[in-house]
Each structure stands twice: as C-alpha cells, then as structure tokens.
Write a protein that holds these residues in place. Structure first.
Motif, PDB file in Angstrom:
ATOM      1  N   ALA A  72      -7.475  28.394  10.775  1.00 53.91           N
ATOM      2  CA  ALA A  72      -8.548  28.937  11.618  1.00 53.91           C
ATOM      3  C   ALA A  72      -8.920  30.342  11.173  1.00 53.91           C
ATOM      4  CB  ALA A  72      -8.118  28.916  13.085  1.00 53.91           C
ATOM      5  N   ASP A 122      -0.928  38.684   8.589  1.00 54.66           N
ATOM      6  CA  ASP A 122      -0.024  37.589   8.967  1.00 54.66           C
ATOM      7  C   ASP A 122       1.346  37.902   8.359  1.00 54.66           C
ATOM      8  OD1 ASP A 122      -0.612  34.204   9.584  1.00 54.66           O
ATOM      9  OD2 ASP A 122       1.358  34.923   8.942  1.00 54.66           O
ATOM     10  N   ARG A 176      -1.067  23.544   6.920  1.00 60.06           N
ATOM     11  CA  ARG A 176       0.140  22.994   7.544  1.00 60.06           C
ATOM     12  C   ARG A 176       0.295  21.467   7.470  1.00 60.06           C
ATOM     13  NH1 ARG A 176       2.517  27.533   9.997  1.00 60.06           N
ATOM     14  NH2 ARG A 176       0.915  29.112   9.781  1.00 60.06           N
ATOM     15  N   LYS A 208       4.239  15.903   5.290  1.00 58.91           N
ATOM     16  CA  LYS A 208       3.833  14.795   4.403  1.00 58.91           C
ATOM     17  C   LYS A 208       4.185  15.177   2.961  1.00 58.91           C
ATOM     18  CE  LYS A 208      -0.174  14.221   7.501  1.00 58.91           C
ATOM     19  NZ  LYS A 208      -0.205  15.550   8.158  1.00 58.91           N
ATOM     20  N   VAL A 214       1.205  41.595  14.131  1.00 56.44           N
ATOM     21  CA  VAL A 214       0.516  42.443  15.103  1.00 56.44           C
ATOM     22  C   VAL A 214       1.311  42.445  16.410  1.00 56.44           C
ATOM     23  CG1 VAL A 214      -1.595  42.690  16.486  1.00 56.44           C
ATOM     24  CG2 VAL A 214      -1.745  42.113  14.054  1.00 56.44           C
ATOM     25  N   ARG A 217       6.896  23.856  12.000  1.00 55.85           N
ATOM     26  CA  ARG A 217       5.596  24.502  12.207  1.00 55.85           C
ATOM     27  C   ARG A 217       5.207  25.337  10.983  1.00 55.85           C
ATOM     28  NH1 ARG A 217       0.943  23.857  15.082  1.00 55.85           N
ATOM     29  NH2 ARG A 217      -0.261  25.731  14.724  1.00 55.85           N
ATOM     30  N   ASP A 240      -5.795  26.750  17.195  1.00 55.56           N
ATOM     31  CA  ASP A 240      -4.873  26.195  18.190  1.00 55.56           C
ATOM     32  C   ASP A 240      -4.643  27.109  19.395  1.00 55.56           C
ATOM     33  OD1 ASP A 240      -4.546  24.094  16.433  1.00 55.56           O
ATOM     34  OD2 ASP A 240      -2.383  24.322  16.197  1.00 55.56           O
ATOM     35  N   TRP A 287      -6.486  20.028  12.779  1.00 56.91           N
ATOM     36  CA  TRP A 287      -6.930  20.746  11.587  1.00 56.91           C
ATOM     37  C   TRP A 287      -8.437  21.029  11.621  1.00 56.91           C
ATOM     38  CZ3 TRP A 287     -10.191  19.974   7.467  1.00 56.91           C
ATOM     39  CH2 TRP A 287      -9.912  20.679   6.288  1.00 56.91           C
ATOM     40  N   TRP A 333      -6.576  13.282  11.987  1.00 52.81           N
ATOM     41  CA  TRP A 333      -5.984  12.195  11.203  1.00 52.81           C
ATOM     42  C   TRP A 333      -4.475  12.370  11.183  1.00 52.81           C
ATOM     43  CZ3 TRP A 333      -6.600  16.777   8.868  1.00 52.81           C
ATOM     44  CH2 TRP A 333      -5.642  17.157   7.928  1.00 52.81           C
TER      45      TRP A 333
HETATM   46  C1  LIG Z   1       3.642  19.896  10.254  1.00 50.20           C
HETATM   47  C2  LIG Z   1       2.225  19.805  10.723  1.00 50.20           C
HETATM   48  C3  LIG Z   1       1.433  18.716  10.383  1.00 50.20           C
HETATM   49  C4  LIG Z   1       0.128  18.614  10.836  1.00 50.20           C
HETATM   50  N1  LIG Z   1      -0.622  17.530  10.481  1.00 50.20           N
HETATM   51  C5  LIG Z   1      -1.897  17.425  10.926  1.00 50.20           C
HETATM   52  C6  LIG Z   1      -2.695  16.298  10.577  1.00 50.20           C
HETATM   53  O1  LIG Z   1      -2.250  15.395   9.857  1.00 50.20           O
HETATM   54  N2  LIG Z   1      -3.955  16.231  11.054  1.00 50.20           N
HETATM   55  C7  LIG Z   1      -4.501  17.207  11.844  1.00 50.20           C
HETATM   56  O2  LIG Z   1      -5.654  17.072  12.266  1.00 50.20           O
HETATM   57  N3  LIG Z   1      -3.764  18.292  12.186  1.00 50.20           N
HETATM   58  C8  LIG Z   1      -2.486  18.426  11.748  1.00 50.20           C
HETATM   59  N4  LIG Z   1      -1.734  19.523  12.093  1.00 50.20           N
HETATM   60  C9  LIG Z   1      -2.324  20.533  12.978  1.00 50.20           C
HETATM   61  C10 LIG Z   1      -3.067  21.621  12.194  1.00 50.20           C
HETATM   62  O3  LIG Z   1      -2.352  21.972  11.050  1.00 50.20           O
HETATM   63  C11 LIG Z   1      -3.255  22.822  13.121  1.00 50.20           C
HETATM   64  O4  LIG Z   1      -4.119  22.428  14.150  1.00 50.20           O
HETATM   65  C12 LIG Z   1      -3.819  24.020  12.380  1.00 50.20           C
HETATM   66  O5  LIG Z   1      -2.899  24.462  11.406  1.00 50.20           O
HETATM   67  C13 LIG Z   1      -4.082  25.151  13.356  1.00 50.20           C
HETATM   68  O6  LIG Z   1      -4.479  26.266  12.629  1.00 50.20           O
HETATM   69  P1  LIG Z   1      -4.423  27.718  13.279  1.00 50.20           P
HETATM   70  O7  LIG Z   1      -4.922  28.624  12.201  1.00 50.20           O
HETATM   71  O8  LIG Z   1      -5.084  27.712  14.592  1.00 50.20           O
HETATM   72  O9  LIG Z   1      -2.879  27.999  13.584  1.00 50.20           O
HETATM   73  P2  LIG Z   1      -1.651  28.173  12.586  1.00 50.20           P
HETATM   74  O10 LIG Z   1      -1.803  27.284  11.406  1.00 50.20           O
HETATM   75  O11 LIG Z   1      -0.431  28.034  13.424  1.00 50.20           O
HETATM   76  O12 LIG Z   1      -1.746  29.687  12.079  1.00 50.20           O
HETATM   77  C14 LIG Z   1      -1.503  30.756  12.938  1.00 50.20           C
HETATM   78  C15 LIG Z   1      -1.031  31.923  12.108  1.00 50.20           C
HETATM   79  O13 LIG Z   1      -0.980  33.069  12.940  1.00 50.20           O
HETATM   80  C16 LIG Z   1       0.104  33.861  12.549  1.00 50.20           C
HETATM   81  N5  LIG Z   1       0.451  34.748  13.661  1.00 50.20           N
HETATM   82  C17 LIG Z   1       0.897  34.400  14.888  1.00 50.20           C
HETATM   83  N6  LIG Z   1       1.116  35.497  15.632  1.00 50.20           N
HETATM   84  C18 LIG Z   1       0.788  36.564  14.851  1.00 50.20           C
HETATM   85  C19 LIG Z   1       0.814  37.973  15.046  1.00 50.20           C
HETATM   86  N7  LIG Z   1       1.214  38.506  16.197  1.00 50.20           N
HETATM   87  N8  LIG Z   1       0.435  38.782  14.024  1.00 50.20           N
HETATM   88  C20 LIG Z   1       0.005  38.248  12.845  1.00 50.20           C
HETATM   89  N9  LIG Z   1      -0.038  36.917  12.610  1.00 50.20           N
HETATM   90  C21 LIG Z   1       0.356  36.096  13.593  1.00 50.20           C
HETATM   91  C22 LIG Z   1       1.200  32.837  12.203  1.00 50.20           C
HETATM   92  O14 LIG Z   1       2.161  33.399  11.334  1.00 50.20           O
HETATM   93  C23 LIG Z   1       0.373  31.734  11.547  1.00 50.20           C
HETATM   94  O15 LIG Z   1       0.359  31.870  10.140  1.00 50.20           O
HETATM   95  C24 LIG Z   1      -0.416  19.641  11.654  1.00 50.20           C
HETATM   96  C25 LIG Z   1       0.373  20.757  12.011  1.00 50.20           C
HETATM   97  C26 LIG Z   1       1.682  20.841  11.546  1.00 50.20           C
HETATM   98  C27 LIG Z   1       2.538  22.028  11.943  1.00 50.20           C
END
Ligand SMILES: Cc1cc2nc3c(=O)[nH]c(=O)nc-3n(C[C@H](O)[C@H](O)[C@H](O)COP(=O)(O)OP(=O)(O)OC[C@H]3O[C@@H](n4cnc5c(N)ncnc54)[C@H](O)[C@@H]3O)c2cc1C
Length: 415
Positions: free
Chosen positions: A26, A47, A55, A60, A92, A140, A286, A304, A332
């Motif tokens: 995101a 980060d 992720r 997989k 942060v 995670r 998320d 994702w 997916w």
């Molecule tokens: C193992 C796994 C498999 C998945 N498989 C699928 C799939 O097959 N299909 C699908 O649709 N979705 C899948 N997902 C879900 C998808 O990956 C997530 O919805 C997506 O990664 C969310 O992205 P995000 O950037 O919101 O959060 P995240 O990927 O969690 O990233 C958040 C980031 O914020 C950082 N952060 C948190 N707090 C702080 C802070 N205070 N200061 C600085 N940085 C900070 C963290 O270190 C992290 O890097 C899967 C998730 C996982 C964990």
C-alpha cells in the motif's frame, strides 16, 4: 476525535512533500503512483524493514524456495533512486499531523506536508495459555517466513492453527516440503464467507486428499515440552508437534493514528479517497477502513489488490486528480496446485448459485433479488471471475440459470 475530513477539502497538490509510513504494497503504491501521475514534491517511505517487498509469496513461492529475497522486492534501490523515492529505515513512534511531522523511535523528526499511514497489520496471537510463547510461529513478515523455512524439513510435525487463506496456503507448502501437517480450525469448513459453503467444502477436503490431518476444534492451551509443543483442544484431544504456526488473522496497526487523535474504529477511518479525519493524513491498505459518502462503514479489506488500489486512490487525491473508478474487491489464493479467486461478496443478502463441472462445484455466485450479481468465487476460474467482476462493476443483470450452466461463457454475459 475529528470527524472524517470533508470531501471538498483542497488537495495538497503535486508539489507537496509526502512521508509514507510503511513500505508494504500500500505504501509503495502511493509512492509509485505519485510519480507516475507527475508528482514533483519529495516522497519518502519509512519502514523498519527497508526496501518495499511483497507478502503473498511468503506463504507460497518464497516458503517453497522458488524465489529469493530479491524476488520479493516491489522495487530495488535503483528504482527508488531513478524515481526519487527515498527509503528510510526506521520505526515511526509518533505522528503530529498539526505540525506535519513524524518522529522516529530514535527521536529523529521527519517533516512533510502530507503523512500517509500504510502501517498494515500485526498477526493476531491466540489469547490462550501458551499463545504468546516465543516459539509459536506466525507469518506476516519476511523474517517470519525465514524462521518457518528453517523448521520445515521432511518429517517435521507442523501444527497450524487457523485454516483460513494463510493457514491453508502454508499447509500446502509445508506438505510439499515433506512436513507432517495437522491443520486445526474451529469451523468445518473454514472460508465460507470468502467462497461460499460449496467451494469451501471442496477446498477443505483437498487438505485430507493431500495427506494433511484436518482437525475441527478449539485450542485451549499450548505448552512447550522440550523440543515439542502440545496443543490441548477443548474436546480433550491433544496434538503434539515440533512446530506450531498460528494464522488467525491480523489486527490493524492503528496505534499511531489513535495517539494522534484520528478517528479509528476497527481500522483507521478514511473516506473513499483515503482521507482520514485530519486533512494532512491519509491511510491506505490493511490498516484503513472506509466509510462511504453514504455513511456506510465497510469491512476492512486485507487483500493485495485493495492495498494497491487504495494506494492509487490516495496518490490521486494528494495531487488533486480524479478518483479512479471503484471496483468490486478481489482476492486470490493458491494451494495444492489450484488457484482460487473471489470478487465482491458471497455473504450479502441474496441467493447463491453454483456452477458445477463433472459434478464438482467450480464457481459460486451471489445474486440479489433484482438479478444483480453481488459476488463470485471460483476454483481455477480466473478468467470467469474477471468477467464476473465486470458484470458486478457495470451492474449488469444476470440470469441464475445461465450462471449455473457451465456451457455459458461469462464473458458474453459481461458485454
Ligand atoms: C503470508 C501472506 C500471504 C498473503 N497472500 C495473499 C494472497 O494470496 N492474495 C491476496 O489478495 N492477499 C494476500 N495477502 C495479503 C496482502 O499481502 C496484504 O493485504 C498486503 O500486504 C497489505 O499491504 P499493506 O501495505 O497494507 O500492509 P503490510 O504489507 O503489512 O505493510 C505494512 C508495513 O508497515 C510497516 N510499519 C508498521 N508500523 C510502522 C511504523 N510505526 N513505522 C514504520 N513502518 C511501520 C511494516 O513494517 C510493514 O512493512 C497475504 C499476506 C500475507 C502476510
């Protein structure tokens, strides 16, 4: 607490400096989209894990050793240099929206016109005795997958608590690596809200077909006994395992938003353009939860594509561009050699229609009383789900008999 910012607030504009907190999909999508929309202001992502990575492969291809750390990256250092996206390694600790600043755990203050919260979620722990043992694994972060990989050898007894998307995918990968897997979930079958009962039953049965022991039950305690763990279920059953993985969902990381006084309710509340209750702060992925212009508080998405699309929304809102058209939510999942996709909702009020092939359910549809498609899920039917998504997005009426008929190409219905 401030109400969500009004929809007519002025956009920060293409020269605003933007600090993105979180380098998951995101946060990265905000940065990438800002640059592709011609944003000229400074863009920084902070980060603790450094460069942005993806992720889904963690449960997989990466777990199976089919891709490495470099293969996970969403962007490498060269891309970041070329696009003038600065990556800062740090956590942060506080955001001060009024002052336009975020403060790192080491005390460094980072100033920006716009703050974007892209903090994702934290794997939920089981609130049972032993649920917080440091040997109980979760999945995670990349480091979690690395740790899991070191214990997964042929013959390792792995107990997985939670047979949702990540639990099921990990069970499949662990089995492929030769582990002896027990998959525990209170629901039989799990995943009904995502794919409907018929497909959920079919998918869950695949675990047993692949040699995984499926247990329906509620874990009450986890104890560590030397090198082993013992899981006691409410039924009295005991499961002994070399390693335990818990995959029971995530808690959105909202602490920064809460302490800054932003509106939070099971996620950081945003409007349809990812604006929080403070005009200088956006939230994506998320950690964010949308309240629509009509006042409907949507379920927080943890997929994702939502992470990517919400990043695009935020970027266009920041520079003052038009909102990308909303699309039905899509996800997916891959396990045991099959590909699962779902779009829209299979739980919204309506009726379910099943499409079968050779007596086996391959697609589930949810249709409302007026004949509009609300949701669809399929096993190995990615193109059909794509067509179903068009049908949902374009509000095309459907005939349930045609949906159920495997001879009817959904692409034709989407025209
Ligand atoms: C193992 C796994 C498999 C998945 N498989 C699928 C799939 O097959 N299909 C699908 O649709 N979705 C899948 N997902 C879900 C998808 O990956 C997530 O919805 C997506 O990664 C969310 O992205 P995000 O950037 O919101 O959060 P995240 O990927 O969690 O990233 C958040 C980031 O914020 C950082 N952060 C948190 N707090 C702080 C802070 N205070 N200061 C600085 N940085 C900070 C963290 O270190 C992290 O890097 C899967 C998730 C996982 C964990």
């Amino acid at each position: 607490m401030n109400p969500v910012a009004s929809h007519d607030q002025a956009a920060p504009g293409p020269e605003a400096s933007v600090l993105i907190i979180g380098a998951g999909l995101a946060g990265f999508s905000v940065a990438r989209q800002l640059r592709s929309l011609g944003h000229t202001g400074g863009v920084r992502i902070v980060d603790p894990e450094g460069l942005p990575y993806d992720r889904p492969p963690l449960s997989k291809a990466y777990l199976l050793g089919h891709t490495d750390q470099a293969g996970l990256l969403l962007a490498d250092a060269a891309w970041c240099r070329e696009h003038e996206v600065e990556i800062l390694t740090g956590t942060v600790a506080t955001v001060r929206p009024g002052a336009g600043e975020a403060v790192l755990a080491d005390g460094t203050a980072l100033a920006a016109d716009v703050l974007v919260l892209a903090t994702g979620g934290t794997a939920r722990k089981l609130s049972i005795p032993g649920g917080d043992l440091d040997t109980v694994l979760e999945l995670r972060h990349r480091a979690d997958a690395d740790r899991l990989r070191t214990v997964l050898r042929p013959g390792t007894r792995l107990a997985i608590i939670g047979a949702g998307l990540i639990g099921a995918e990990t069970a499949s990968a662990a089995r492929e690596l030769g582990a002896v897997v027990v998959l525990i979930d209170p629901m039989d079958p799990p995943l009904v809200p995502a794919v409907g009962p018929e497909l959920a039953r079919r998918l869950h049965a695949m675990h047993t077909e692949k040699g995984i022991t499926v247990v329906t039950g509620i874990p009450e305690t986890i104890t560590r006994d030397g090198e082993h763990h013992r899981i006691a279920l409410a039924s009295g059953e005991q499961i002994t395992a070399d390693a335990v993985l818990v995959g029971v969902g995530i808690t959105p990381n909202t602490a920064l938003a809460e302490s800054a006084g932003l509106e939070v309710d099971g996620g950081i509340i945003v409007d349809e353009r990812q604006r929080t209750s403070h005009r200088r702060v956006y939230a994506v992925g998320d950690c964010a939860r949308t309240r629509t212009t009509g006042g409907v508080l949507k379920r927080r998405a943890e997929h994702w594509e939502n992470a990517m699309n919400s990043g695009h929304q935020a970027a266009s809102a920041i520079i003052g561009g038009d909102a990308p058209a909303p699309r039905a939510d899509w996800f997916w999942s891959d396990r045991h050699g099959v590909h699962v996709e779902g779009v829209g909702s299979l739980t919204a009020p309506g009726t379910t229609v099943i499409r079968e092939a050779d007596g086996v359910p391959v697609m589930a549809f949810r249709v409302d009383g007026e004949g509009y498609l609300l949701g669809c899920a399929a096993v190995d039917g990615g193109l059909a789900v794509k067509a179903a998504r068009r049908i949902i997005d374009r509000r095309i009426r459907v005939d349930p008999a045609q949906l159920a008929d495997p001879a009817v190409n959904l692409k034709k219905l989407a025209r």
